[in-house]
Enzyme design. Structure first.
Site, short mmCIF file in Angstrom:
data_model
loop_
_atom_site.label_atom_id
_atom_site.label_comp_id
_atom_site.label_asym_id
_atom_site.label_seq_id
_atom_site.Cartn_x
_atom_site.Cartn_y
_atom_site.Cartn_z
CB CYS A 162 65.58 -48.29 -15.64
SG CYS A 162 67.82 -48.92 -14.75
CB CYS B 97 68.78 -46.59 -17.11
SG CYS B 97 68.37 -48.25 -16.94
#
Length: 302
Positions: free
Chosen positions: A31, A34
């Site tokens: 991600c 993230c």
């Protein structure tokens, strides 16, 4: 920052959140956002210096946890307090918005420190370490002199230890506002009761003398109140409240509401600290406090 799995989730998240708010960062290695928010969260955690705890959960590896929180996209952050989720956000927010989110829920740094000191004091009392408890409460007042709850706890403990002169010194900074702050006024009334009977050589003989006067005249409210104060001075709270109720049942407004105000003061003094509960829940009430609060309401409203 701690990596959490199903194995340590209960200890690191649920149990920990009963003492310190826990921010759970659901993420995954693939991600991109993230990787942006992760360092920001760690930076904010360091800046907040213990006001909250940051943990990370890999949503790919811990799908059971992700499902339990209903995670549908990442990054998602969930804040837990007292074992329950209270709020959250999705996406890689900038640092300022992360702080705004946290500040909505976290107690101020000085309040959090005072709360921690009081928790430590309660643990010390439970361990019969009264000296340690006293140090913690003194430190809490030193940290936040305007915190009336911290000062109440300190003065109360000093009185319980029989350190009346020290209690008066600790109480001195708030004397002027005591009449307008109920718990402080309650301490003032307790100290007044102790002062009124400080020179009684034989409390049992004095109690018997007052009881004899009351037996002769049930409406001898001065003797009833003196007996209540004597009992209050020696920590015999329930008998003291019983005497005050006897006055209230006969004259609710006696001596400018003195009996009722003193009764309420005792309830404030004997009420134990409220245990932590999940947001929205009401902590259980002490049985004695609950019973006598109901009795007071029944008499006053009758």
């Amino acid at each position: 920052m701690i990596n959490v799995t199903i194995a340590n989730f209960e200890a690191e998240v649920i149990e920990a959140s009963h003492h310190t708010p826990v921010l759970v960062d659901f993420w995954a290695p693939w991600c991109g956002p993230c990787k942006v928010i992760g360092p920001l969260l760690e930076k904010v955690e360091a800046a907040y210096a213990g006001r909250f705890k940051l943990v990370k959960i890999d949503s790919d590896q811990e799908q059971q946890l992700a499902a339990a929180f209903g995670i549908r996209s990442i990054p998602t952050c969930v804040l837990l307090m007292n074992g329950q989720p209270v709020d959250g956000f999705m996406g890689a927010l900038p640092e300022g918005q992360i702080k705004e989110f946290l500040d909505k829920h976290l107690p101020p740094a000085d309040e959090l420190e005072a709360m921690a000191e009081e928790e430590d004091a309660q643990e010390a009392i439970a361990d019969d370490d009264l000296e340690g408890a006293l140090e913690k409460r003194q430190e809490a007042v030193k940290t936040d002199p305007d915190n009336d709850d911290a000062r109440f706890d300190l003065v109360k403990l000093l009185l319980e230890l029989g350190l009346d002169d020290d209690a008066k010194v600790a109480f001195a900074p708030v004397i002027a506002k005591a009449a307008g702050v109920r718990r402080l006024d309650s301490l003032r009334r307790w100290m007044a009761a102790r002062d009124a009977h400080a020179e009684v050589v034989d409390p049992q003989a004095r109690a018997a003398e007052l009881q004899a006067a009351i037996a002769t005249n049930k409406r001898d409210f001065e003797s009833r109140f003196a007996l209540a104060q004597l009992l209050m001075a020696h920590g015999e709270w329930v008998p003291a409240m019983d005497e005050l109720l006897e006055i209230l049942m006969r004259d609710k407004a006696w001596s400018e509401d003195l009996a009722r105000k003193t009764f309420i003061a005792i309830l404030d003094i004997i009420e134990p600290p409220k245990p932590k509960v999940a947001e929205g829940q009401v902590p259980p009430e002490d049985p004695t406090v609950a019973t006598y609060r109901r009795r007071l309401s029944s008499v006053v409203l009758s």
